[in-house]
Enzyme design. Sequence first.
Site, PDB file in Angstrom:
ATOM      1  N   LYS A  49       0.846  -1.202   0.000  1.00  0.00           N
ATOM      2  CA  LYS A  49       0.000   0.000   0.000  1.00  0.00           C
ATOM      3  C   LYS A  49       0.883   1.255   0.000  1.00  0.00           C
ATOM      4  O   LYS A  49       2.100   1.166   0.214  1.00  0.00           O
ATOM      5  CB  LYS A  49      -0.900  -0.009   1.230  1.00  0.00           C
ATOM      6  CG  LYS A  49      -0.148   0.077   2.558  1.00  0.00           C
ATOM      7  CD  LYS A  49      -1.073  -0.126   3.751  1.00  0.00           C
ATOM      8  CE  LYS A  49      -0.297  -0.101   5.064  1.00  0.00           C
ATOM      9  NZ  LYS A  49      -1.165  -0.402   6.222  1.00  0.00           N
ATOM     10  N   ARG A 147     -10.620   0.081  15.120  1.00  0.00           N
ATOM     11  CA  ARG A 147     -10.430   0.816  13.868  1.00  0.00           C
ATOM     12  C   ARG A 147     -11.327   0.128  12.859  1.00  0.00           C
ATOM     13  O   ARG A 147     -12.547   0.116  13.040  1.00  0.00           O
ATOM     14  CB  ARG A 147      -8.935   0.787  13.502  1.00  0.00           C
ATOM     15  CG  ARG A 147      -8.449   2.000  12.768  1.00  0.00           C
ATOM     16  CD  ARG A 147      -6.953   1.992  12.523  1.00  0.00           C
ATOM     17  NE  ARG A 147      -6.513   0.905  11.641  1.00  0.00           N
ATOM     18  CZ  ARG A 147      -5.273   0.721  11.224  1.00  0.00           C
ATOM     19  NH1 ARG A 147      -4.319   1.547  11.603  1.00  0.00           N
ATOM     20  NH2 ARG A 147      -4.957  -0.275  10.421  1.00  0.00           N
ATOM     21  N   HIS A 179      -6.116  -6.930  13.211  1.00  0.00           N
ATOM     22  CA  HIS A 179      -4.899  -6.116  13.254  1.00  0.00           C
ATOM     23  C   HIS A 179      -4.610  -5.748  14.709  1.00  0.00           C
ATOM     24  O   HIS A 179      -5.532  -5.473  15.477  1.00  0.00           O
ATOM     25  CB  HIS A 179      -5.137  -4.857  12.404  1.00  0.00           C
ATOM     26  CG  HIS A 179      -3.904  -4.135  11.962  1.00  0.00           C
ATOM     27  ND1 HIS A 179      -2.816  -4.756  11.375  1.00  0.00           N
ATOM     28  CD2 HIS A 179      -3.582  -2.812  11.984  1.00  0.00           C
ATOM     29  CE1 HIS A 179      -1.888  -3.845  11.075  1.00  0.00           C
ATOM     30  NE2 HIS A 179      -2.338  -2.662  11.438  1.00  0.00           N
ATOM     31  N   ARG A 235       1.510 -10.715   7.456  1.00  0.00           N
ATOM     32  CA  ARG A 235       1.107  -9.599   6.599  1.00  0.00           C
ATOM     33  C   ARG A 235       2.031  -8.395   6.821  1.00  0.00           C
ATOM     34  O   ARG A 235       1.584  -7.319   7.173  1.00  0.00           O
ATOM     35  CB  ARG A 235      -0.323  -9.247   7.006  1.00  0.00           C
ATOM     36  CG  ARG A 235      -1.257  -8.822   5.922  1.00  0.00           C
ATOM     37  CD  ARG A 235      -2.685  -8.723   6.459  1.00  0.00           C
ATOM     38  NE  ARG A 235      -2.822  -7.898   7.618  1.00  0.00           N
ATOM     39  CZ  ARG A 235      -3.476  -8.221   8.747  1.00  0.00           C
ATOM     40  NH1 ARG A 235      -4.088  -9.374   8.870  1.00  0.00           N
ATOM     41  NH2 ARG A 235      -3.527  -7.392   9.766  1.00  0.00           N
ATOM     42  N   TYR A 281      14.237  30.997   5.869  1.00  0.00           N
ATOM     43  CA  TYR A 281      13.087  31.743   6.397  1.00  0.00           C
ATOM     44  C   TYR A 281      13.138  31.894   7.915  1.00  0.00           C
ATOM     45  O   TYR A 281      13.387  30.935   8.641  1.00  0.00           O
ATOM     46  CB  TYR A 281      11.795  31.001   6.070  1.00  0.00           C
ATOM     47  CG  TYR A 281      11.397  31.010   4.617  1.00  0.00           C
ATOM     48  CD1 TYR A 281      11.402  32.186   3.862  1.00  0.00           C
ATOM     49  CD2 TYR A 281      11.001  29.829   4.010  1.00  0.00           C
ATOM     50  CE1 TYR A 281      11.014  32.168   2.528  1.00  0.00           C
ATOM     51  CE2 TYR A 281      10.597  29.802   2.679  1.00  0.00           C
ATOM     52  CZ  TYR A 281      10.615  30.982   1.942  1.00  0.00           C
ATOM     53  OH  TYR A 281      10.228  30.963   0.631  1.00  0.00           O
ATOM     54  N   CYS A 328      12.435  24.575   3.641  1.00  0.00           N
ATOM     55  CA  CYS A 328      11.534  25.318   2.762  1.00  0.00           C
ATOM     56  C   CYS A 328      10.787  24.319   1.869  1.00  0.00           C
ATOM     57  O   CYS A 328      10.980  23.117   1.970  1.00  0.00           O
ATOM     58  CB  CYS A 328      12.327  26.293   1.903  1.00  0.00           C
ATOM     59  SG  CYS A 328      13.434  27.352   2.856  1.00  0.00           S
ATOM     60  N   ASP A 330      11.162  23.726  -1.311  1.00  0.00           N
ATOM     61  CA  ASP A 330      11.989  23.076  -2.328  1.00  0.00           C
ATOM     62  C   ASP A 330      13.443  22.920  -1.938  1.00  0.00           C
ATOM     63  O   ASP A 330      14.220  22.394  -2.735  1.00  0.00           O
ATOM     64  CB  ASP A 330      11.962  23.909  -3.616  1.00  0.00           C
ATOM     65  CG  ASP A 330      10.550  24.269  -4.025  1.00  0.00           C
ATOM     66  OD1 ASP A 330       9.763  23.341  -4.241  1.00  0.00           O
ATOM     67  OD2 ASP A 330      10.227  25.470  -4.091  1.00  0.00           O
TER      68      ASP A 330
HETATM   69  C1  LIG Z   1      -0.459  -1.439   6.920  1.00  0.00           C
HETATM   70  C2  LIG Z   1      -1.036  -2.717   7.367  1.00  0.00           C
HETATM   71  C3  LIG Z   1      -0.217  -3.849   7.540  1.00  0.00           C
HETATM   72  C4  LIG Z   1       1.293  -3.782   7.494  1.00  0.00           C
HETATM   73  O1  LIG Z   1       1.736  -3.169   8.687  1.00  0.00           O
HETATM   74  P1  LIG Z   1       3.294  -3.004   9.015  1.00  0.00           P
HETATM   75  O2  LIG Z   1       3.326  -2.488  10.399  1.00  0.00           O
HETATM   76  O3  LIG Z   1       3.820  -2.027   8.025  1.00  0.00           O
HETATM   77  O4  LIG Z   1       3.905  -4.332   8.875  1.00  0.00           O
HETATM   78  C5  LIG Z   1      -0.833  -5.053   7.823  1.00  0.00           C
HETATM   79  N1  LIG Z   1      -2.182  -5.130   7.934  1.00  0.00           N
HETATM   80  C6  LIG Z   1      -2.984  -4.064   7.821  1.00  0.00           C
HETATM   81  C7  LIG Z   1      -4.453  -4.216   7.983  1.00  0.00           C
HETATM   82  C8  LIG Z   1      -2.449  -2.810   7.544  1.00  0.00           C
HETATM   83  O5  LIG Z   1      -3.247  -1.751   7.439  1.00  0.00           O
END
Ligand SMILES: *Cc1c(COP(=O)(O)O)cnc(C)c1O
Length: 392
Positions: A49, A147, A179, A235, A281, A328, A330
């Site tokens: 992702k 979540r 998760h 995952r 700046y 800044c 850039d």
């Molecule tokens: C982003 C994500 C992961 C990977 O998490 P890491 O901490 O980068 O290994 C796994 N599962 C879900 C649902 C996520 O949103």
Amino acid sequence: MALSSDPESAPDPLPGASGYAEIDLGAIRANVASLKERAGDAALMAVVKADGYGHGAVPSARAALAGGADWLGVAQLSEAVAVRAAGATAPMLTWLYVPGADLGSAVLADIDLGISSVAALDELLRATTRQGKTARIHLKVDTGLARNGAYGSDWTALVAATARAAAEGAVAVVGVFSHFAYADAPDHPTVRSQQQTFEAAVAELERTGIRPQVRHLANSAATLTNPSAAYDMVRPGLAVYGLSPIPDLGTPADYGLREAMRLISHVALVKDVPAGQGVSYGHTYVTDRATRLALVPLGYADGLPRNASNAGPMLHRGVRQTIAGRVCMDQVVLDLGPDADVAPGDPVVLFGRGEDGEPTAQDWATATGTISYEIVTRVSSRLPRVYVGEGR
Ligand SMILES: *Cc1c(COP(=O)(O)O)cnc(C)c1O
């Protein structure tokens, strides 16, 4: 021009660029192989992702598959469609979308969908009835992160609705997942309790006769520290790119990982200024002696955190430097000291593996009060990605 005094270091592939991110696909490939070994019998879903955490979703996916990844995972539907369109045929899961999202085209592209509510299931069923193709789904249970995912009695309702849809052949339940809230604190009591809640939720699902092929819960931190959370599939995301999700407990090397991204710029301009000169700046940095400044043409539009002002580290000609004054949009300035050995065009390494003395993404995270996830994912699309290494 070599990037450091190390004669082994690679030549600079884009000498005329303001900046670029060099991505070592061989590192991604090796990281996945190493994670897969840790996961034992479990399959591995490489999470690509957020454009592969800034490394490029498609090249990262290819390198991960070359390293032995069995699955690909993304958050957004558009990311899944893009990776699929680029030719990845591996099973792929996407888990975050809103009502009205084009779930039907995901099903047609053989993209598995995470389902977190009865409403999402109903929307999927409306889309697939029109198409007549069985949708592959992974039910998401909220085991305590609060979540995404179905929580408590909502889970019971989702299981019942899914059992009906599966009986009609509208969906195939390929997976069930959740998760962690505290995977980066392996001894935290929620880790154990989330696993127990997960196992109870899976049992509730299986009492309907559904036997999902993959139960999955472990992100990078859990993959690295908690073998009991591997179930049928891990995952990992961050660790795929060679960064440590638990920097207080271990470096990437401690976990058998190699950072895949190196962020490089080139000095645009060199100038001498007197003592007492405010820099950038707001003049938050003032020279304490006559000195030589170097202008580095990367800024917050390129993904440097603005709070790296007077804090962000870089390596120039083998010496660690710190940004002088504000970041800044850039550009930033380095104060290299009087008579510093510097020329326009010199490479500057913002972060890499640290092997040649350059800072790491973790060093940037520490210097700016964030996590390495944010440092690499925010590297903007303005910077070209240059791919090296054997992972293609
Ligand atoms: C982003 C994500 C992961 C990977 O998490 P890491 O901490 O980068 O290994 C796994 N599962 C879900 C649902 C996520 O949103």
